[in-house]
Design a protein around this motif. Structure first.
Motif, mmCIF file in Angstrom:
data_model
loop_
_atom_site.group_PDB
_atom_site.id
_atom_site.type_symbol
_atom_site.label_atom_id
_atom_site.label_comp_id
_atom_site.label_asym_id
_atom_site.label_seq_id
_atom_site.Cartn_x
_atom_site.Cartn_y
_atom_site.Cartn_z
ATOM 1 N N ALA B 16 0.942 -1.158 -0.066
ATOM 2 C CA ALA B 16 0.017 0.177 -0.008
ATOM 3 C C ALA B 16 0.932 1.292 -0.124
ATOM 4 O O ALA B 16 0.671 2.080 -0.808
ATOM 5 C CB ALA B 16 -1.108 0.039 1.285
ATOM 6 N N VAL B 17 1.821 1.368 0.953
ATOM 7 C CA VAL B 17 2.732 2.392 0.806
ATOM 8 C C VAL B 17 3.489 2.838 -0.361
ATOM 9 O O VAL B 17 3.492 3.856 -0.924
ATOM 10 C CB VAL B 17 3.892 2.107 1.921
ATOM 11 N N VAL B 18 3.922 1.484 -1.083
ATOM 12 C CA VAL B 18 4.499 1.730 -2.364
ATOM 13 C C VAL B 18 3.662 2.313 -3.482
ATOM 14 O O VAL B 18 3.675 3.037 -4.228
ATOM 15 C CB VAL B 18 5.187 0.381 -2.984
ATOM 16 N N LEU B 19 2.461 1.828 -3.390
ATOM 17 C CA LEU B 19 1.530 2.095 -4.425
ATOM 18 C C LEU B 19 0.993 3.597 -4.291
ATOM 19 O O LEU B 19 0.484 4.219 -5.541
ATOM 20 C CB LEU B 19 0.248 1.128 -4.206
ATOM 21 N N ILE B 20 1.109 4.171 -3.167
ATOM 22 C CA ILE B 20 0.790 5.550 -3.055
ATOM 23 C C ILE B 20 1.636 6.215 -3.652
ATOM 24 O O ILE B 20 1.194 7.447 -4.444
ATOM 25 C CB ILE B 20 0.943 6.103 -1.512
ATOM 26 N N PHE B 21 2.877 6.106 -4.036
ATOM 27 C CA PHE B 21 3.846 6.799 -4.994
ATOM 28 C C PHE B 21 3.474 6.674 -6.454
ATOM 29 O O PHE B 21 4.000 7.291 -7.083
ATOM 30 C CB PHE B 21 4.989 6.361 -4.400
#
Lengths: 112, 493
Positions: B16-21
């Motif tokens: 999820a954190v990666v996808l935010i970028f």
């Protein structure tokens, strides 16, 4: 001391529930934040309010207050802060799009 | 100690954190989220293998022994639910690829999806009550975002109600934990179980048990389901499929966990209350499913019925019925995801969600029609399919314990499920369609069909291979019947 706290928490719960049952959306949000205040105080109170030093080892006291509920409350406060801010923005957006803050008018018919 | 069991929580969190970028790159987002769920399925399989071989696995966070630190516990029940969640989520994700729309995909649909998964999986794996509350909140906050994403008028209106109900139930959850901590002085579930056993669960502990029941019933839609049919009919189908398959089941899991591990000493009182609530849920859900003529509501009330059915297994609480509960829960998560996916395809194909205006779809979409038909039979519990073994065990448990009334209601509710869904089948697929002129055939994107067919094969496979599945679910129910296994595994030196 716990008795007075219990009474205060009871009042907070009563007012919170009363506000949640009202028509206007803002009053409902205020009601939920009063409820969360009540519940945080409850968490503090049920763990006993014995006198002791603040839970800092530098105090070098004989006894300390229970540190666990304070951690729980801190967690719960930030969670309810996040949810409340989302709720406020949602209410603002709903007021913009739907043009009312009256829960009666926000019912909608089941058939749309 | 086994670091593997935090992976199911960690993988979606990192993803999820990666996808935010990668906000604007929807294609990359799709691939990454699919790969991450697939990796997670592998990790869940590994955990199940380990639990099967070596018994309950635990992980003490930061090396702090329980009850002082947070402990993650993977017993067979939790591990199976983790796997089922991920499989259902993979199906919904594939279905979401083209159906949720470009706008939503660009505004963080996939990160929210992964955060929701993290919350659900964390709730299953945690061994600490307050940590469970936090995972609940992770799940709920993502679900608020998913339900309102898109911002149509109906979504805004229903989200207001959904969020209010969930704030209330979370507040009650904290209050219940405050009382419990004040009474027994711990929040680790295994330790709680010991302390409650010492206190014989008298007086105040019964009150707290009922408070927990109310909290989890609000989350699961057991009797207190008044918020569910409205809220679950506004978001896009892919989102409803995730909600219907996962969210209510987390409430059920929490209920099953607390009432088999912690509050099982005064079953005459607490489990009778659960039994009444389960019966009322099945009856009211059945009435709702029969009463409505629009497809989302019929499907939503079917979710309610199955919640009541699973709670019935908890209320009886013998080995047979808990076996059945676990089996049925697993079947239900997969089947409900498939039901909403097929329902969404029907609505998209007919161009309306009103049953009265549909008709004649079988000529254009035979595969869709027969898949839906067989799914209905599976949900009702026709023998070779996946709903059957769970239902049989539940009914046998109910009759064995002398709960004839409750068992009767449960069996009758299956008939209502059959009636309400077959009505959908006959209305949407068989009837000639005089109202709409021949609408042109809708082309499905491959991903949508792949997800439907894959889940469909699973529903069939779960039924045909129930003997094999039972060798796992039986082990899950052993822990539920005898909580000392769980306590020993967590509190061992």
């Amino acid at each position: 001391m716990e008795l007075y706290m219990a009474l205060a928490i009871g009042v907070l719960f009563a007012v919170g529930v009363y506000l949640i049952l009202s028509k206007s959306l803002l009053r409902i949000i205020l009601g939920t934040s009063l409820l969360t205040h009540g519940v945080h105080l409850l968490l503090l109170t049920t763990a006993n309010l014995k006198t002791g030093a603040a839970p800092l080892l530098g105090e070098q006291a004989e006894s300390y207050v229970d540190p666990l509920p304070q951690a729980l409350i801190l967690t719960s406060i930030v969670i309810s802060f996040g949810v409340t801010s989302f709720f406020f923005v949602l209410a603002y957006k709903a007021y913009q799009r739907l043009g009312t803050d009256d829960m009666e008018e926000l019912r909608g018919n089941g058939d749309e | 100690m086994n670091n593997l069991i935090v992976l199911p929580l960690l993988i979606p969190l990192v993803t999820a954190v990666v996808l935010i970028f990668l906000q604007k790159k929807t294609k990359v987002q799709r691939w990454i989220s699919l790969v991450s769920v697939s990796i997670n399925i592998v990790s869940a399989l590994l955990i199940i293998g380990q639990v099967k071989e070596k018994g309950i696995q635990t992980l003490y966070m930061g090396g702090w022994l329980p009850p002082y630190g947070i402990v993650f516990v993977a017993d067979m029940f939790a591990a199976l639910l983790v796997l089922t969640t991920l499989v259902a989520a993979a199906g919904c994700l594939l279905f979401a690829f083209r159906t949720v729309g470009d706008q939503r995909e660009k505004y963080y649909f996939y990160p929210f999806f992964q955060f929701l998964l993290a919350g659900v999986l964390g709730s299953f794996l945690t061994g600490d009550l307050f940590n469970m509350f936090v995972c609940f909140e992770v799940m709920l906050i993502s679900s608020y975002a998913l339900i309102v994403l898109g911002g149509t008028k109906r979504q805004l209106r229903e989200t207001l109600k959904y969020i209010l109900i969930n704030i209330l139930s979370s507040t009650l959850f904290v209050a219940a934990m405050a009382y419990l901590y004040g009474t027994v002085g711990t929040l680790n579930m295994a330790h709680l179980s010991l302390r409650v056993a010492e206190a014989q669960q008298a007086g105040i502990l019964n009150v707290i048990a009922i408070l927990f029941l109310i909290v989890f019933a609000l989350k699961a839609g057991l009797f207190l389901f008044f918020w569910l049919p409205g809220s679950y009919s506004v978001p896009p189908t892919a989102v409803i499929a995730v909600f219907g398959a996962l969210l209510t089941k987390v409430g059920l899991y929490a209920m099953i966990r607390t009432f088999t591990l912690i509050f099982y000493h005064d079953a005459g009182f607490t489990h009778t209350v659960i039994a009444w609530m389960a019966a009322a849920t099945m009856i009211l859900g059945g009435l709702g499913a029969v009463a409505y003529k629009d497809l989302p509501r019929i499907l939503n009330y079917n979710v309610v019925i199955s919640v009541g059915f699973i709670a019935f297994g908890l209320a009886v609480a013998t080995k047979d019925s808990l076996d059945g509960t676990v089996l049925y829960l697993i079947h239900d998560m997969i089947a409900k995801a498939l039901m909403f996916i097929l329902g969404g395809m029907i609505i998209a194909a007919a161009g309306t969600n009103k049953l009265n205006e549909m008709g004649g779809l079988i000529k254009k979409y035979p595969a869709l029609g027969w898949m839906f038909f067989i799914l209905v039979l599976a949900l009702v519990g026709i023998p070779p399919l996946s709903g059957f073994p769970g239902k049989v065990l539940l009914v046998r448990g109910g009759i064995g314990e002398g709960h004839f009334w409750l068992t009767g209601v449960a069996v009758a509710s299956s008939l209502l499920v059959l009636y309400s869904l077959i009505r959908v089948f006959m209305g949407a697929f068989w009837r000639e369609d005089p109202l709409l002129p021949a609408s042109e055939k809708k082309k499905w994107h491959g991903a949508a069909y792949v997800s439907a067919v894959a889940l469909f094969m699973l529903v069939i496979g779960l039924g045909l291979g129930s003997e094999w599945v039972y060798s796992y679910t039986g082990q899950a129910a052993d822990v539920l019947v005898d909580p000392s296994i769980y306590i020993e595994a967590v509190l061992k030196e």
